[in-house]
Enzyme design. Structure first.
Site, PDB file in Angstrom:
ATOM      1  N   GLY A 155       0.824  -1.204   0.000  1.00  0.00           N
ATOM      2  CA  GLY A 155       0.000   0.000   0.000  1.00  0.00           C
ATOM      3  C   GLY A 155       0.855   1.250   0.000  1.00  0.00           C
ATOM      4  CG  ASN A 156      -0.415   4.702  -1.425  1.00  0.00           C
ATOM      5  OD1 ASN A 156      -1.193   5.373  -0.755  1.00  0.00           O
ATOM      6  ND2 ASN A 156      -0.737   4.192  -2.622  1.00  0.00           N
ATOM      7  CG  HIS A 157       2.906   6.413   3.919  1.00  0.00           C
ATOM      8  ND1 HIS A 157       2.783   5.606   5.024  1.00  0.00           N
ATOM      9  CD2 HIS A 157       4.171   6.246   3.454  1.00  0.00           C
ATOM     10  CE1 HIS A 157       3.928   4.979   5.238  1.00  0.00           C
ATOM     11  NE2 HIS A 157       4.788   5.348   4.296  1.00  0.00           N
ATOM     12  CB  SER A 158      -2.934   7.974  -0.145  1.00  0.00           C
ATOM     13  OG  SER A 158      -4.074   8.773  -0.366  1.00  0.00           O
ATOM     14  CB  ALA A 189      -2.052   7.457  -3.714  1.00  0.00           C
TER      15      ALA A 189
END
Length: 400
Positions: free
Chosen positions: A208-211, A276
């Site tokens: 995943g990502n930090h969005s 994102a």
């Protein structure tokens, strides 16, 4: 539609004044800020204390408050209001308004108001039909005031017919509908994406990502407040929309977001891709949790379908497409290349090199670049303010 609106509610001497309590309650519940102005006779039908308690503001009745020596500034009240609503509007007050008389605070506020003025008559059947009353109502409409017609029903006199003040729920609905019609994006269907995507590795883990989704949700809320019909496709996010009209579709992976976008974009005037989305996803997903055994774990990844590019390929002449570019180097160059390559009308650039911008933060610093390569640079602002800037540009693009 009434969220944050400043409403001056005028209450006149009529048996229908009892409905003012529910009207105030519904306005406050809808998010409006309410100041009540009563005539002296209105206080015989409903107490100022009731309306003060419900509005959470002092009730205004007289020009001058003898107890504290303060002047109740009718000009300030008139200028403060986004909406002035007079309900119930008695025959006496309608006559004063129509002829410019100003012998009480309510009429003074009315004459000072720069905002739209709505009035809901309440009187007995014969009074409502009298040529003088009809003439006053017509004259007020001629001044640009907005009539909320009286309904039919049983009246205080025992007669049955026109003259009954519209019900509070009807008034609120009419105000909201009228505001929506006047908004810049009224009726336009707009698609917004927000948040990250999670690409499963096994039943427990994901890439995943930090969005956080804050930017996308702020944009969706602002668009809805401007009258747009908004569909929000969100990856996993704890954010909640503040606008109840926003239709939310929850997805997890890039593939699910692609499918939801393809389902909804054809009916949309515009799409803002602020999500994102993962660029890569595992080739295979383990059916069971991967156990920690070796010192190294290799995971084969494959490219996800580029949603923004796909929508750009499907874009029709009447549609608009806006993308985001979060960069760490050569920011403007990469953003401009993305703008052209993906057939965008506008790209919103932000850089992780700018303090206060990027994921999870409550602020952002953006640069807008349109398809003619015209650039607009903005200072660091809250994401709510950034959303307003973006949506103002959206309104400009749609209404060109």
């Amino acid at each position: 539609m009434l969220e944050g609106k400043k409403v001056v509610l005028g209450v006149c001497g009529s048996i229908a004044a009892y409905k003012a309590a529910m009207l105030v309650r519904l306005l406050v519940k809808a998010g409006a800020k309410v100041q009540v102005v009563m005539t002296a006779d209105a206080a015989n039908f409903i107490t100022p204390l009731t309306l003060s308690t419900l509005s959470k503001n002092p009730v205004h009745i007289n020009y001058f408050n003898a107890e504290n020596g303060e002047w109740d500034n009718h000009v300030e009240l008139g200028l403060w209001a986004d909406i002035m609503l007079i309900a119930p509007a008695s025959a006496n007050t309608l006559a004063k308004m129509a002829n410019g008389l100003c012998d009480n605070l309510l009429c003074a506020v009315y004459l000072s108001a720069k905002c739209p003025v709505y009035f809901a008559p309440a009187m007995d059947l014969d009074m409502y039909r009298h040529p003088a009353a009809v003439n006053n109502i017509n004259r007020l409409q001629g001044y640009g005031n907005i009539l909320i017609p009286a309904g039919k029903g049983e009246l205080a006199s025992g007669l049955h017919g026109e003259g009954r003040m519209a019900e509070p729920e009807e008034i609120i609905s009419l105000l909201a509908s009228d505001i929506k019609k006047k908004l810049l994006l009224a009726g336009h269907k707009i698609l917004v994406t927000a948040g990250p995507t999670y690409e499963a590795i096994d039943p427990v883990r994901f890439i995943g990502n930090h969005s956080s989704g804050k930017m996308g949700f702020a944009i969706a809320d602002e668009l809805a407040s401007m009258g747009a019909i908004v569909t929000l496709i969100s990856g996993p996010s704890a954010q909640q929309s503040k606008q109840p009209s926003v239709k939310r579709i929850n997805v997890t992976s890039a593939a699910e977001m692609l499918e939801a976008c393809l389902d909804n974009y054809p009916d949309s005037k515009l799409c803002i891709m602020s999500a994102a989305v993962a660029d890569y996803t595992p080739v295979t997903i383990a059916s069971q949790k991967i156990k920690k055994q070796d010192d190294h774990l290799n995971i084969d990844l494959k490219k996800t379908t580029d949603i923004l590019k796909t929508l750009g390929e499907h874009k029709q002449p009447h549609q608009l497409l806006i993308g985001f570019a979060l960069e760490t180097e050569n920011e403007e160059q990469y953003a401009t290349e993305k703008l052209k390559k993906k057939n965008l009308d506008l790209i919103i650039l932000n850089s992780l090199n700018d303090t206060g911008a990027g994921f999870k933060s409550d602020t952002n610093k953006i640069t807008m670049i349109d398809k003619y390569l015209q650039k607009t640079i903005f200072t660091l602002k809250s994401k709510t303010e950034v959303a307003r800037d973006i949506c103002a540009k959206v309104a400009e693009l749609i209404n060109q």
